[in-house]
Design an enzyme around this catalytic site. Structure first.
Site, short mmCIF file in Angstrom:
data_model
loop_
_atom_site.label_atom_id
_atom_site.label_comp_id
_atom_site.label_asym_id
_atom_site.label_seq_id
_atom_site.Cartn_x
_atom_site.Cartn_y
_atom_site.Cartn_z
N HIS A 182 0.83 -1.20 0.00
CA HIS A 182 0.00 0.00 0.00
C HIS A 182 0.87 1.26 0.00
CE1 HIS A 182 -2.14 3.15 2.44
NE2 HIS A 182 -3.06 2.94 1.52
N GLU B 197 2.17 1.85 -3.43
CA GLU B 197 1.09 2.41 -4.29
C GLU B 197 1.04 3.93 -4.14
OE1 GLU B 197 -3.07 1.59 -3.11
OE2 GLU B 197 -3.16 3.70 -3.65
N HIS B 198 1.13 4.41 -2.91
CA HIS B 198 1.12 5.87 -2.68
C HIS B 198 2.26 6.56 -3.42
CE1 HIS B 198 -1.57 7.07 0.87
NE2 HIS B 198 -2.00 5.88 0.47
N GLU C 39 -3.79 8.23 7.85
CA GLU C 39 -4.82 7.35 7.26
C GLU C 39 -5.11 6.17 8.19
OE1 GLU C 39 -5.12 4.64 3.23
OE2 GLU C 39 -3.84 6.40 3.17
#
Length: 427
Positions: A67, A70-71, A142
């Site tokens: 993840h 991905e950012h 987040e």
């Protein structure tokens, strides 16, 4: 370039595997106004232990790194990639799941320019110590936000109750502690391993010509050099059929308790058409039991035990499978007891032919309706492709399904030892 025609659906898929291993799929839809493209890597949050091709020993990476990467893929030295998409009128996004990471765009114009942006974005990185450290703060916020989200907490509560060892029980974004361990070098290792063309697939649906799309991608890939890469070995710990914790409870600022429960797939390990068949048969069982037209839903709703947010989902892959069912309720224990009693009663009497046919036809209708949505097709096609499943086999499987298959699944799936419940209580 290979063609595969699905006569019953009136669809033809064009496919080519490039010399570097990249699989390209094109589904022309001349009547569509919008094109929807995905570029996906078979790399998700559960890929935390693997052998880098060419090495002997396994590499273990911190949770949340897929993840995190991905950012970072949207960042370039000259600025954000979103600015490039905006220049050509495209809407872009990305998501990381348990087993894949997908980058996508939709657009009605400048399709070839946007394809070029998508390909380059996913095959280049701009990683520095500084921008990696900065991202930890963004992702940390987040994670904290989701820690206060009752839907998210109850969902992962079910997974943590169901699974003892499998990394699917770990939040896709990781934890504050795990992402603090991520370095530029680790991200580079994961990028070079999992973003190799042989581990990726490109798919586009819309008003496009297959020859033009594939030629565009061939030209783009010919400008880049990729060394040959063997298949990535991935390791998953052995998972027992019994659950880790049958009851997971927590407290948050909610007005009503939230109760989700689920069942672990005790016999995963299927792939291809068998996997899709299992998924479809299970979906029909769940629709018969839990949909808004079902007897149980109305019983629970009329007794005030659920609201209209009550829902279910089922996911299965070759290494894991699970269901999650439930929603907000004033009395979690009474809700669970009522549902369990109903399931046992239904196991004894069986799902009726009338309910089976209604659910089966409903699913056929939803699938055919989805074929009018470029988003629906694009988001499903590659996800299934990575499981060796042909998404367009959905229709024949639903047509060939029988009541006996559904009742066998009903009696063999809902096992008490494979169930866990997650409850979020008001503080």
């Amino acid at each position: 370039m290979h063609e595969k025609t699905y006569g019953q659906l009136g669809e033809t898929i064009f496919q080519e595997t490039l010399d570097n291993g990249l699989q390209v799929y094109v589904l022309p839809k001349p009547d569509f106004k919008q094109a929807f493209a995905t570029f996906s890597t078979k790399y998700g949050s559960i890929d935390r232990e693997f052998v880098i091709p060419g090495e002997d020993q396994p590499t273990v990476v911190p949770d949340g790194i897929a993840h995190f990467l991905e950012h970072k893929m949207f960042e370039r030295e000259e600025g954000d990639v979103f600015n490039l998409y905006a220049k050509y009128g495209a809407s872009a996004n990305a998501f990381t799941s348990f087993d894949i990471t997908t980058y996508l765009f939709s657009a009605t114009d400048h399709i070839m320019e946007n394809i070029e942006i998508l390909l380059n974005m996913c095959q280049e990185t701009y990683l520095t110590d500084e921008n990696v450290e900065k991202e930890k703060g963004i992702i940390g916020q987040e994670i904290r936000m989701y820690d206060d989200n009752p839907e998210w907490r109850s969902y992962f509560g079910v997974l943590q109750g169901l699974f003892k060892n499998h990394p699917i029980k770990i939040d896709i974004a990781g934890t504050i502690d795990s992402i603090s361990q991520i370095t530029k070098e680790m991200l580079t290792t994961c990028f070079q391993t999992f973003y190799h063309p042989s581990n990726m697939a490109f798919f586009i649906v819309g008003p496009v010509k297959p020859e033009e799309v594939i030629e565009k991608i061939r030209e783009n890939q010919a400008k880049k050099t990729f060394s040959r890469q063997a298949e990535i070995k991935r390791f998953f710990p052995e998972e027992p059929p019994t659950v880790a914790n049958p009851r997971v409870e927590t407290h948050l600022s909610v007005s009503l308790p939230r109760c989700l429960f689920g069942y672990k797939e005790v016999n995963p390990g299927v792939s291809g058409r068998s996997l899709l068949e299992r998924e479809m048969v299970t979906a029909v069982v769940f629709d018969c039991l839990f949909s808004r037209s079902a007897e149980l839903f109305n019983l629970l709703y009329n007794e005030g035990l659920i609201d209209r947010g009550f829902s279910w989902e089922y996911e299965v892959t070759p290494t894991y499978g699970f269901s999650v069912i439930g929603g907000n309720t004033k009395d979690p224990d009474r809700l669970m007891q009522t549902i369990q009693d109903y399931i046992e009663k239904t196991k004894e009497r069986g799902i009726t032919e009338e309910d089976f046919q209604r659910s089966r036809k409903k699913m056929i209708g939803k699938f055919l309706e989805g074929l009018d949505s470029p988003r629906y097709i694009a988001r499903n096609f590659t996800s299934y492709r990575f499981k060796d499943v042909d998404f367009f086999d959905t229709l024949p499987i639903l047509q060939e399904m029988t009541l006996d298959m559904v009742n066998d699944r009903l009696r063999n799936y809902f096992l008490q030892d494979a169930q866990a419940v997650s409850i979020v209580w008001p503080k």
